[in-house]
Motif scaffolding. Structure first.
Motif, PDB file in Angstrom:
ATOM      1  N   SER A 263      -3.019   3.100   4.413  1.00 49.81           N
ATOM      2  CA  SER A 263      -2.505   2.179   3.643  1.00 49.81           C
ATOM      3  C   SER A 263      -3.086   1.127   2.952  1.00 49.81           C
ATOM      4  O   SER A 263      -4.005   0.405   3.711  1.00 49.81           O
ATOM      5  N   HIS A 264      -3.152   1.045   1.586  1.00 54.58           N
ATOM      6  CA  HIS A 264      -3.967   0.182   0.877  1.00 54.58           C
ATOM      7  C   HIS A 264      -3.224  -0.457  -0.106  1.00 54.58           C
ATOM      8  O   HIS A 264      -2.641   0.235  -1.251  1.00 54.58           O
ATOM      9  N   GLY A 265      -2.953  -1.708  -0.049  1.00 58.12           N
ATOM     10  CA  GLY A 265      -2.011  -2.594  -1.036  1.00 58.12           C
ATOM     11  C   GLY A 265      -0.787  -1.867  -0.994  1.00 58.12           C
ATOM     12  O   GLY A 265      -0.113  -1.791   0.215  1.00 58.12           O
ATOM     13  N   VAL A 266       0.024  -1.477  -2.005  1.00 53.45           N
ATOM     14  CA  VAL A 266       1.272  -1.081  -2.336  1.00 53.45           C
ATOM     15  C   VAL A 266       1.203   0.494  -1.863  1.00 53.45           C
ATOM     16  O   VAL A 266       2.544   1.014  -2.210  1.00 53.45           O
ATOM     17  N   MET A 267       0.238   1.379  -1.827  1.00 51.53           N
ATOM     18  CA  MET A 267       0.294   2.647  -1.509  1.00 51.53           C
ATOM     19  C   MET A 267      -0.044   3.194  -0.297  1.00 51.53           C
ATOM     20  O   MET A 267      -1.055   2.425   0.319  1.00 51.53           O
ATOM     21  N   THR A 268       0.422   4.099   0.308  1.00 50.19           N
ATOM     22  CA  THR A 268       0.359   4.651   1.584  1.00 50.19           C
ATOM     23  C   THR A 268       0.051   6.115   1.451  1.00 50.19           C
ATOM     24  O   THR A 268       0.860   6.989   0.825  1.00 50.19           O
TER      25      THR A 268
ATOM     26  N   GLY B  71       4.821   4.019  -3.850  1.00 53.06           N
ATOM     27  CA  GLY B  71       3.419   4.183  -3.531  1.00 53.06           C
ATOM     28  C   GLY B  71       3.212   5.257  -2.392  1.00 53.06           C
ATOM     29  O   GLY B  71       2.078   5.337  -1.807  1.00 53.06           O
TER      30      GLY B  71
ATOM     31  N   ALA C 248      -3.810   5.708  -9.350  1.00 50.71           N
ATOM     32  CA  ALA C 248      -4.575   4.904  -8.675  1.00 50.71           C
ATOM     33  C   ALA C 248      -5.669   4.450  -9.075  1.00 50.71           C
ATOM     34  O   ALA C 248      -6.385   5.147  -9.708  1.00 50.71           O
TER      35      ALA C 248
ATOM     36  N   THR D  57     -11.077   1.316  -7.820  1.00 48.36           N
ATOM     37  CA  THR D  57     -11.243   0.579  -6.445  1.00 48.36           C
ATOM     38  C   THR D  57     -10.398   0.921  -5.155  1.00 48.36           C
ATOM     39  O   THR D  57     -10.952   1.222  -4.207  1.00 48.36           O
ATOM     40  N   THR D  58      -9.041   1.316  -5.375  1.00 46.81           N
ATOM     41  CA  THR D  58      -8.414   1.965  -4.507  1.00 46.81           C
ATOM     42  C   THR D  58      -8.713   3.305  -3.911  1.00 46.81           C
ATOM     43  O   THR D  58      -8.870   3.703  -2.793  1.00 46.81           O
TER      44      THR D  58
ATOM     45  N   SER E   4     -12.179   4.587   4.001  1.00 48.61           N
ATOM     46  CA  SER E   4     -11.197   4.350   5.117  1.00 48.61           C
ATOM     47  C   SER E   4     -11.281   5.799   5.953  1.00 48.61           C
ATOM     48  O   SER E   4     -11.131   5.965   7.120  1.00 48.61           O
TER      49      SER E   4
END
Length: 354
Positions: A288-293, A307, A329, A332-333, A340
């Motif tokens: 899970s990063h920001g509003v995206m999973t 997301g 995306a 950076t994401t 990760s």
């Protein structure tokens, strides 16, 4: 009863035979597709490129150069222009100059030690002031040295070229750096290493497996005992006395070996390009990063959220990259997601962000 061969059957049989022949001819090429020449994997001892550097001016800019007004801004650019004009017996007070069409730059290059005077090479140009863009500029003739205050070995000049790739895709581009193909001109011979004294091959990327395969190929094709692995980055050569070293080194350089491939994922931090081998598989994970999973191979129920990105079990790195690109995306994401995945062990590869 004898079978009757129709023209259609004859045509089909000929096509089948031709296809089989093409496959047979292509098989050796496919089998050796991963083999690389030794000279592309190594560099001869002492054949280290010489790095040159210089300070110069880019002129002809359309108001995007260094700012110098009222004593503020790029004062070094003003002084450089004053000194340049003084060489042509033109005196201009520094406070009267406006340098919006001029930018101070650092010029860098790498040159082979075997390049002779008169040889040309590519140079890189980067702004050292507060210029907005070098696009459309021309580098004024700039002396290049191997070390500050040292002998001038070359000069550089010419129009600056910039990549249009990012602008074509609507991405932000950096216009304070550029290159000049064949913009460098060697004025004096560089200190050359002794070519006949080469006794080692140095790997461009040290790897023990690759070094061992190169030594084995040399001993098999040239002669036993010619090559020995010193360490993951060097192969010692024992060339026969009286042998033609030039031809022998050329023959060694043309040998082909299959290098060890390190598990790597390379991500461009500017446009999100992902480069990886085709055999890298991503294990089950949820990031899970920001509003995206991102969910890889999990049986969790779908949420339908904007997301929510899902990839099937056993997905490759390319599948994950394609899924991330499909939801737009940002680079950076993408980089954070793959780092990760590596951190939790879902990817057994080194992640490099450039």
């Amino acid at each position: 009863m004898r079978a009757v061969t129709t023209p259609r059957r004859r045509h089909r049989a000929a096509a089948t035979a031709l296809l089989a022949g093409c496959v047979a001819l292509a098989s050796p090429a496919i089998a050796t597709a991963q083999e690389i020449r030794v000279r592309d994997l190594t560099v001869a001892e002492r054949e280290v490129p010489v790095r040159l550097v210089g300070y110069g001016l880019v002129v002809g800019l359309d108001g995007t150069g260094d700012r110098a007004l009222g004593g503020y801004g790029a004062g070094h650019t003003v002084r450089s222009v004053v000194n340049l004009l003084r060489n042509f017996s033109i005196e201009v007070p520094a406070e009267k100059l406006r340098t919006r069409n001029v930018a101070a730059v650092l010029v860098t290059a790498e040159v082979s030690p075997y390049l002779r005077a008169g040889g040309r090479f590519e140079v890189q140009v980067s702004s050292v002031g507060d210029a907005v863009s070098l696009r459309g500029g021309v580098l004024w003739m700039t002396p290049l040295v191997a070390e500050a205050g040292g002998e001038v070995y070359a000069t550089a000049q010419g129009p600056i070229l910039m990549s249009e790739g990012g602008a074509a895709r609507g991405l932000a581009t950096v216009e304070t750096t550029g290159r000049i193909p064949s913009g460098g001109l060697l004025a004096a011979d560089l200190p050359r290493p002794d070519f006949t004294g080469i006794s080692r091959l140095l790997l461009r990327e040290p790897n023990l497996g690759t070094a061992a395969r190169i030594a084995e190929a040399i001993n098999r094709q040239v002669g036993p005992g010619i090559a020995a692995v010193e360490d993951p980055g060097a192969i010692a050569l024992r060339l026969p006395e009286g042998a033609d070293h030039a031809n022998l080194l050329m023959s060694i350089g043309e040998l082909r070996v299959s290098p060890d491939r390190r598990a790597q994922i390379i991500i461009d931090g500017r446009d999100g390009t992902v480069v990886a081998g085709g055999d890298l598989v991503v294990g089950e994970a949820v990031v899970s990063h920001g509003v995206m999973t991102l969910t890889v191979g999990s049986t969790l129920p779908e949420t339908g959220a904007p997301g929510d990105v899902r990839v099937a079990p056993g997905a490759s790195v390319q599948d994950v990259a394609a899924a991330l690109h499909a939801v737009a995306a940002p680079p950076t994401t993408i980089a954070a997601v793959f780092e990760s995945l590596r951190s939790i062990g879902a990817i057994a590869a080194e992640v490099i962000v450039r």
